[in-house]
Design a protein around this motif. Structure first.
Motif: not given
Length: 229
Positions: A107-119
């Motif tokens: 993202t604009n603020r850096g890297w992160q883990f996130a749930s995929k949009a499909a889920f």
């Protein structure tokens, strides 16, 4: 027999070569400096730098930049970028036999883990499930902190609670009890505030109607606050 001019040229060539080697070695050594107080090497851990980045992302509640990883792990930025590229390829691909429900996202603020949009439907259903419709103790703690200290960042909430609060904050978002409103000027992290839904559920017209915490604070703390005022 070698004359003086040839000998001088050969010596100059040897000196020049040595200077080039010394400068190259110094350049490599200065790519990044290792603080003396650190007693670990990221490369010694199972999985190396990639696994170290995964561990950091699992523990943090806010995006991290390449510079953040490089500073903490004491490795060159290009090595962090290479590790992130491998992780992105691993988690973000669409191979059904080796699929993941989450991804590593930039993202604009850096890297992160996130749930995929499909889920998203699955995550929302879980958070709204009747069996978990009541807020957990952890969620109540986070909500109370935000209500009394707003606006504040996710990191501020985690610092007060002493644990990662990303999960409980996400549940508060899903229930519409909190929202993002602006960013912190120094860290550029999103600021959290309560919503009108929160006020409605509490039966308040404004946040100023929150009960005072004074009766629940230790006497010494209350005296200190009064003296400061």
């Amino acid at each position: 027999m070698m004359d003086d001019n040839n000998m001088e040229q050969e010596v100059d060539a040897q000196v020049s070569q040595q200077v080039i080697q010394d400068n190259s070695q110094a350049s490599n050594e200065n790519d990044y400096s290792r603080p003396e107080y650190l007693d670990f090497d990221a490369h010694d851990f199972p999985g190396g730098v990639q696994a170290c980045i995964e561990a950091i992302l699992m523990a943090t509640d806010s995006p991290k930049t390449v510079e953040d990883f490089a500073r903490v792990l004491v490795v060159p930025a290009h090595e962090v970028e290479e590790a992130l590229a491998h992780l992105e390829a691993r988690y973000n691909h669409d191979d059904e036999q080796n699929a993941f429900g989450f991804e590593i996202r930039k993202t604009n603020r850096g890297w992160q883990f996130a749930s995929k949009a499909a889920f998203e439907p699955i995550v929302s259903a879980f958070l709204k499930d009747k069996q978990s419709s009541r807020l957990s103790q952890a969620a109540l703690e986070a909500l109370a902190i935000i209500a009394y200290k707003q606006p504040m960042t996710r990191a501020d909430v985690a610092a007060i609670r002493g644990v990662n609060s990303d999960g409980v904050i996400r549940s508060l978002f899903v229930r519409g009890l909190i929202k993002e409103d602006g960013v912190d000027e120094q860290t550029h992290a999103s600021m959290l505030v309560t919503t009108d839904v929160f006020l409605e559920n509490m039966g308040f017209e404004s946040i100023q109607e929150l009960p005072s915490l004074a009766p629940f604070l230790p006497q010494t703390y209350t005296q200190t606050e009064q003296e400061e005022e």
